[in-house]
Each structure stands twice: as structure tokens, then as C-alpha cells.
Design a protein around this motif. Sequence first.
Motif, PDB file in Angstrom:
ATOM      1  N   GLY A  40      40.749  56.658 -42.655  1.00 44.37           N
ATOM      2  CA  GLY A  40      41.567  57.843 -42.907  1.00 44.37           C
ATOM      3  C   GLY A  40      43.055  57.609 -42.792  1.00 44.37           C
ATOM      4  N   THR A  41      43.480  56.407 -42.368  1.00 43.97           N
ATOM      5  CA  THR A  41      44.913  56.122 -42.273  1.00 43.97           C
ATOM      6  C   THR A  41      45.322  55.253 -43.456  1.00 43.97           C
ATOM      7  OG1 THR A  41      44.521  54.195 -40.848  1.00 43.97           O
ATOM      8  CG2 THR A  41      44.913  56.301 -39.770  1.00 43.97           C
ATOM      9  N   VAL A  42      46.371  55.663 -44.146  1.00 43.65           N
ATOM     10  CA  VAL A  42      46.780  54.977 -45.374  1.00 43.65           C
ATOM     11  C   VAL A  42      48.231  54.513 -45.337  1.00 43.65           C
ATOM     12  CG1 VAL A  42      45.117  56.257 -46.764  1.00 43.65           C
ATOM     13  CG2 VAL A  42      47.437  57.177 -46.462  1.00 43.65           C
ATOM     14  N   ASP A  43      48.975  54.942 -44.322  1.00 43.23           N
ATOM     15  CA  ASP A  43      50.383  54.585 -44.206  1.00 43.23           C
ATOM     16  C   ASP A  43      50.786  54.761 -42.741  1.00 43.23           C
ATOM     17  OD1 ASP A  43      50.517  57.363 -43.860  1.00 43.23           O
ATOM     18  OD2 ASP A  43      51.273  57.721 -45.884  1.00 43.23           O
ATOM     19  N   THR A  62      50.180  59.404 -36.599  1.00 44.46           N
ATOM     20  CA  THR A  62      49.584  60.717 -36.326  1.00 44.46           C
ATOM     21  C   THR A  62      48.227  60.559 -35.665  1.00 44.46           C
ATOM     22  OG1 THR A  62      50.745  61.737 -38.199  1.00 44.46           O
ATOM     23  CG2 THR A  62      48.798  62.877 -37.351  1.00 44.46           C
ATOM     24  N   ALA A  63      47.411  59.646 -36.192  1.00 45.76           N
ATOM     25  CA  ALA A  63      46.072  59.423 -35.636  1.00 45.76           C
ATOM     26  C   ALA A  63      46.135  58.816 -34.242  1.00 45.76           C
ATOM     27  CB  ALA A  63      45.276  58.512 -36.568  1.00 45.76           C
ATOM     28  N   LEU A  64      47.105  57.934 -33.999  1.00 42.90           N
ATOM     29  CA  LEU A  64      47.220  57.290 -32.689  1.00 42.90           C
ATOM     30  C   LEU A  64      47.734  58.240 -31.623  1.00 42.90           C
ATOM     31  CD1 LEU A  64      48.673  53.815 -33.738  1.00 42.90           C
ATOM     32  CD2 LEU A  64      46.401  54.259 -32.788  1.00 42.90           C
ATOM     33  N   THR A  72      50.664  50.919 -28.973  1.00 42.89           N
ATOM     34  CA  THR A  72      49.996  50.127 -30.009  1.00 42.89           C
ATOM     35  C   THR A  72      51.001  49.402 -30.893  1.00 42.89           C
ATOM     36  OG1 THR A  72      48.110  51.648 -30.056  1.00 42.89           O
ATOM     37  CG2 THR A  72      48.423  50.222 -31.973  1.00 42.89           C
ATOM     38  N   LEU A  73      52.010  50.133 -31.346  1.00 40.87           N
ATOM     39  CA  LEU A  73      52.969  49.516 -32.274  1.00 40.87           C
ATOM     40  C   LEU A  73      53.918  48.567 -31.552  1.00 40.87           C
ATOM     41  CD1 LEU A  73      53.805  52.218 -34.938  1.00 40.87           C
ATOM     42  CD2 LEU A  73      51.898  50.636 -34.756  1.00 40.87           C
TER      43      LEU A  73
END
Length: 671
Positions: A286-289, A295-297, A304-305
Motif C-alpha cells: 500500500g505504500t508507493v512513495d 504516513t504508514a510508519l 526507520t528513515l
Amino acid sequence: MAPQESPRRKHRDRDRDCEQHRERRRRNSDIPKRSRHQPVSSESSSQALSADSLAKLNLINQQERTGAQEVTPKKTRRKRQPEIVNEKVVVERSRRQHKRKKRRVVSGALLEEGKSQKLKGLRGGYVSDGGSDNARKKKRLWLLIGIVLVILVIIIVVAVVVSNIKKGSSNKASAVSTSDSGAPSNSNLNGVSESSVPASAKGTDLDPFSWFDTTDFNVTYTAETTGDLPIMGLNSTWDDSKAANENVPAIATAWGSYATRPARGVNLGGWFSLEPFITPSLFTAGTVDEWTLTTALGSNAKSTLEKHYATFVSEQTFIDIANAGLDHVRIPFSYWAIVTYPGDPYVFRVSWRYLLRGIEWARKHGLRINLDPHGIPGSQNGWNHSGRLGAIGWLNGKDGALNGQRALDMHDRLSKFFSQPRYKNIITFYGLANEPKMTALEEEAVLDWTSSAYTLVRKNGITANVVFGDGFMGLENWKGKLTGMEGLVLDVHQYVIFNSGQIGYNHAKKVDYACSGWTEQTQISMNVATGFGPTIFAEWSQADTDCAPNLNNVGAGTRWEGNYNVGDAATAVTKPGCPTKNSDCSCKSANAPSSSYSAAYKQFLQMFAEAQMTSFEEGWGWFYWTWKTEAATQWSYQLGLAAGILPAKAYARQYNCTPNAPNFSGIPETY
């Protein structure tokens, strides 16, 4: 426990000892008594004993009194005067005493419990009565041996620890030192007090104790800024004396003309501006960008990043780039490295300090920098690498003008920061906006914005070449546009695989087109009579299909197999685009590991790459896209070197477009 001796035996032995004692007293009653400490004089009776005999006698008397048990302390024992007897008596008494004691057996339990202090010198199950001194010596010997062994163990352990510390220091350039948890050791925080960080900065990007990695950062807290951007993490000194290789000048020396000495560089894509095809492991269903990913994280986005920023690229990356014969690095980053706006889910300003550290690592190894704003407020092209897939909100739509101004504000801050003296030599290309989609934007709006941005950064002190994107308009269409701006450079990205016509070229045609078609386009663009003028080629690859997973956006399909669709009927491809134009076109084969490449296919891939290098050096040089991917070999300079499909040194190529490429007849045209 030891077995108890029977009462009957005790009384029998005691009675016998008493009778023997009385007999001795009768035989020696006429011998004068002396003190136990009084020495025997030479004038004594003829029966006087030697010193050795007297010592033996005293020992025997003592054993008789104590029954081979611990000697009673003086303060509780009645004093008795030793008897003086002749040596014959002493010898006989000793013989009888030894014979009587030899019959005593030491039990196993007594030995195991350590209660036989007086029963040392065990021989065949019996105890010698003369072994107490030897036992004490043996005990001291074993104690000494134990101490020596402990000291040796300590010395060995210390030596191993010191060796590991030295080994870790020597490997610092190749890998980040980590703790047992897998996180960097952050040893440069040792001795720094957390109280030095104000309460208002705790947990922010200015707090080094909240950073995942502090390697090579200055961890002394400062709130100082330049251009309203923090310098926190920067060391105060720098050294521009390094050259990337013997063919180019040191950073402190001017490069000269890029028209005569073109740049040979590589991108660090996927580091600060994420793309699903470069790092698919980061993207979940569901994550594309980056918008949908962060948003999901949610609350885990920062950790994470930041871990990705700290580990995806290291100092070793820049060492390897220089060793490959490259001399420039293009670093894509996005606006949230310096600012975010209401509603943005992006991680604010964490990538900023890693960008600055990356520049310092490049400096250390003689590599010059091309700064590339890859994600502009509102998105300049609607593609996932801009941060948000979908509509273009920069200079377009209801917030188009707002986002245009935000982008100028971004450059106001960036240009003030990077006009500092420390960046004058190393930043040789300063980008304005990556790949603005001018085919969907109003041309005049983009030209006006580009002119304003150029004027702004020059006013703020940027002396580097200023780069703007060609907007996919065609190189001939830039003739006469944006003239009179010194150091303004057109940026062109060349790929055959994103063009439905060119993707169908067979292998030989792709090499020929790279040599002839792109050389011709380069020459047109470089000539102000036919094109814009100064031109660089900041993106290209050696991929001959668009099959890499997620390359065309997540789930978008491919032109190669004929199932490409991003929701726009005008761009959809419904028929296979490979040279055979049939169902034999296979992305499965195209995505096979490089270990499966035939010798002929490897030859093609290297010739295709070297043909492009040759063509783009007709302009101001090139930057391969990209240095590192998780799996897509034909998009990774690092993996390409390992696979043997790129020249070991970028300046020492095997093919320079002469003679013409072979027909590659042994290579299938379906992958």
C-alpha cells in the motif's frame, strides 16, 4: 562424615600408653631434669642427646600428649617438662610410635571434606606422620601456581581487548563501528554531558544524544545557523587538498572548463529521496512513495528513515566511487530536509545533517558535488521520486503559486548556507528542480520561476554552475531561452527504455543509437546556434528494459511486456514493446541475477554503457543513475562493477563508439 573411632579402642590404647609411660619414667628416674628450652651443655651427663635427637624426642612427647590431634593452645594446656633420654631410647620409641600410627587409615570422606590437615603424604591408603612440612610446601606451591595462572589469564584478556580496539580503529573508514545491538557505538559522545543540550532542544535534530549515528559529526551542541539552517554537526575545519584521481585537480584547484574536462559522476539516488525500485525493502503493501510510507510508519517514521540515512551510504561509498575512477557525486534530496508544511507526514530535517556529512566525506576523497533538489514543495512532476505520486502541485493547481514561492524560499535558505567559504570549491553544480514536467506545466511559468531562482541564488553568493531541467521538451526547443545567465546549465536525462519506440531497439541498435543519436543531440544542445548551450547529462543507465520491479511506479506494469498503466489512457501500453513484439517478451528473464548473464550479454551491457559515456562527454559530462540499489543490477554502478559490466575505471574505457557495435546475434531479443 568421617567414621567415629570406637570407645573401647580408645580406652585400650590409652591404658597401653600410660603403662609404657610409667616404664620409661622408672628407667630414667636418675637422669636430671631440664627446661624444655634449655640447651644441652658439653658438661652434661654422658647420656646427653644431640640437638637432633632432642628435637625428635620433643616431637614424640608432643605426639603422645596430643594423640596426633591439633596441639592444644598454650594458655589451656598444662606445661610438662621434656624427658632426657639417650638416642637408643629415642630411636626405639620412634619405631614403636610409627608402627602404631601406620595402622590408622584415612577415610575417603575425611579427605574429600579437607579435614586431614595433619594426615598428608598418603601412600597406599596410609598416612605418613612425617609429611606435614611437605604438605605445607606443596600447598604454597599450588597457591603460587594458581596466582601465576590468574595473572597470565588477565594479561591475555587485556591483550585481546587492546587488539580488538586497534582493529576497530583501523577499519573505521570501511564500516561504522557498532555495538552488540547493531547500532553505531557513538563513542564520540563519551565525555559529553547531556546537560550541555538545552531542555528546549532535547530530542530534536539538534540533540546528538537523540541521533541514531554520531560518526564523524561534531557533537558539541550549538544553536548557530546560517541561512536559518543549523550548522550543528559540522566540524569547524575542512581540507580541500584531495583529488579524486590523478586525472583531475584537487578540490582546492579550479576544475577549469567542463567542455574540455567533462564530469564523470554518479548519483546517490534513493538515499534522501526514496524510490520503491531502489529500496523495495522499505516499502510495505500500500505504500508507493515517501508520502504514503511516512504516513504508514507514523511515529516510527523518524527512527526507520534515520537508520536508512545512516546505513544506506557510508564513507566507504565515497571511497569506492573514487576508486571507480569517478570524480563527481550528485546527491538528490527533498525539501523536507530543511522544512515541512502543515499536513506533511515527512520526517523533518533529519536528513539534513546526513547530507552535510556526505559532502564532507566526498571532500575527504576528492569528489565534487552536484546538489539536486529532487522533491519540490507541491511536487514538480507528480512522480513518486518527488515525494508524492499523483497531481502536480508546483506552479499548478490551486496551491501552485504558493508552492512556487515555497520553493523559492527553500532556495533562499539553501543558497545562503551553501555560499559559505567551505562550500565554494566542492559544490560545482547547484540544482534548482529535478525533472519539472514541462509537458504538463505552463512553459512561461516554469521559465519565470527558473529565472527568479537563478537571480536569487546568485544574489546570495552561489558561484557554482546553476542547473535546471530540460522539462522533456526536446533539446532543439531550448535555443534562445534563458539567455544571458552566466553559469546556467541545462540538465538532460537520457533513457531509451521510457520511450515506447526506443525500447523496441535490438541490442545492436541500442549501442548504435547511443553512439550516433545521443552524440548528435549532445552536439545540438551544446551549440547556442541550435540549442541552449552548456549541457550535462545527470541521469542515465545501462538498463535495456523497464522490467526492474517498481521502476514505473508500484504495480504499474512494464512497456517491455505490454502491461504498463498508471491510470492515464494516453500513456498506457497494452502490447509488448520488446524487439519481437510478442508474448515472448519476458521480464522474468530480464530480472534474472547477474550471475546468469552470458559473456555476450555482458559485452553488450558494457558497450552500451561506454557508448553513452562517450556521447555525453561531448557535453559537460555525465552522472550514472544510480550508485546503489538493493537488487536492480542494471541500475546500480556498484552492482555493475561487481558483475563485470562496467569499466573498472571510468576514464579507461574499452569502447568509444569505434568500430560499430557487433550484431549480438547470440543474445535473445526478448529480455
